[in-house]
Design a protein around this motif. Sequence first.
Motif, PDB file in Angstrom:
ATOM      1  N   UNK A 225       0.825  -1.206   0.000  1.00 41.81           N
ATOM      2  CA  UNK A 225       0.000   0.000   0.000  1.00 41.81           C
ATOM      3  C   UNK A 225       0.860   1.258   0.000  1.00 41.81           C
ATOM      4  N   UNK A 226       1.985   1.200   0.705  1.00 45.27           N
ATOM      5  CA  UNK A 226       2.888   2.350   0.725  1.00 45.27           C
ATOM      6  C   UNK A 226       3.477   2.596  -0.660  1.00 45.27           C
ATOM      7  N   UNK A 227       3.815   1.474  -1.326  1.00 48.34           N
ATOM      8  CA  UNK A 227       4.374   1.603  -2.678  1.00 48.34           C
ATOM      9  C   UNK A 227       3.345   2.226  -3.618  1.00 48.34           C
ATOM     10  N   UNK A 228       2.075   1.890  -3.440  1.00 45.52           N
ATOM     11  CA  UNK A 228       1.027   2.383  -4.343  1.00 45.52           C
ATOM     12  C   UNK A 228       0.783   3.887  -4.192  1.00 45.52           C
ATOM     13  N   UNK A 229       1.271   4.461  -3.040  1.00 42.93           N
ATOM     14  CA  UNK A 229       1.087   5.901  -2.840  1.00 42.93           C
ATOM     15  C   UNK A 229       1.831   6.730  -3.892  1.00 42.93           C
ATOM     16  N   UNK A 230       2.905   6.141  -4.437  1.00 42.67           N
ATOM     17  CA  UNK A 230       3.720   6.904  -5.393  1.00 42.67           C
ATOM     18  C   UNK A 230       3.136   6.892  -6.810  1.00 42.67           C
ATOM     19  N   UNK A 242      -5.964   6.202   1.263  1.00 43.30           N
ATOM     20  CA  UNK A 242      -4.972   5.123   1.401  1.00 43.30           C
ATOM     21  C   UNK A 242      -4.115   5.279   2.655  1.00 43.30           C
ATOM     22  N   UNK A 243      -3.729   6.555   2.917  1.00 47.50           N
ATOM     23  CA  UNK A 243      -2.904   6.790   4.118  1.00 47.50           C
ATOM     24  C   UNK A 243      -3.686   6.380   5.368  1.00 47.50           C
TER      25      UNK A 243
END
Length: 344
Positions: A225-230, A242-243
């Motif tokens: 999910x953190x990767x998808x933030x970019x 998402x955060x």
Amino acid sequence: MDSVPELLSFAAQVFEKHGGITERDDNHVMALLPPGLARSLDLPEEVQLGDGAVPLLYGSPVLDRLIQVATKKIPLIFGRIEVPYLKKGGFEQLIGQDIVFTNGQVRVTGRAEARTSYMVLICRYVALSDERKEGLVEVGTHEGTGAIIEDFESLWPEFRPEFYTLGKVPPHFSIHLEQTISNAMQKARVLAEEKLIDFIKSMQRRLHRDVKNTREYYEALRKEMEASLSHHNLSEAQRHERIAKIEDLPGEMARKIEDLKQKYKIQVRLRPCAALRFLVNVVQIMAGIRFRKHRRTVHLTWNPISRRLDPLVCERCYESTRSVHPREKDSRILLLCPSCAQKQ
Ligand SMILES: [Zn+2]
């Protein structure tokens, strides 16, 4: 025939303990019984025991039923064990071997043959967790003292007891079994836990495995999910959503782990399911104890089934012990187990 006064007061106790109202004098007990109790005793709800009414005698069916009720309706089997041999001497050597008295002088002062009773309590245990496991444990006890007699439960069949039919049971059995049953139940719990060691370990292993997998799953999810933030095509609103989801992950994982702990939690239920009661001829040994300036006589039992002296029961906590520690209390000798002696 006259009723035995001791039995009348026993009957009154049983009635009252189970919700009956009683009135008694020396020769009889009048009682009003709740319907359920009257049914289990096969007596009318308004009943008079003794004194020309229903006599209460050793061996009478009413007494057998009262004992059944008092011992929580465990099926009871009564028998007698005839032993081929009773030890005649050499008891001095057994003190210090079968039973050790610390810091006290003990001397054998007499011996007598006597009849006593032992009980084998059979209990069923059920362990409930993600799986279920059940089995039986057996505990041998001396009925008079409540002492746990190691191996009695496996030794008695060798002696081929003779069993009594109900109603023909002789009067030598103790009617006060609360302490005996409570001691036997405690021991049964320990035995059941020993038998459940592998089961408990296997549930703990599975819990450990599932918790580890859950942690790994949430760790991987967080990274993904953190990767998808970019991703540059996310709107500001989607990013915040998402955060927020990522921030919720630790709480969600903690709830999952708590569920797993509940799933693998182990509950053990223990229930007495039968008791075998045996009359046995034993040797009673009188021993004189001297401790500081006090003297006291203690009765020891040489048990022909285990072929050794029975343990004593701690006079404070009622645990069986073969290591007896005399202590002084109110100018008399108190006999304690090692842990009570240490606490004093
Ligand atoms: Zn104790």
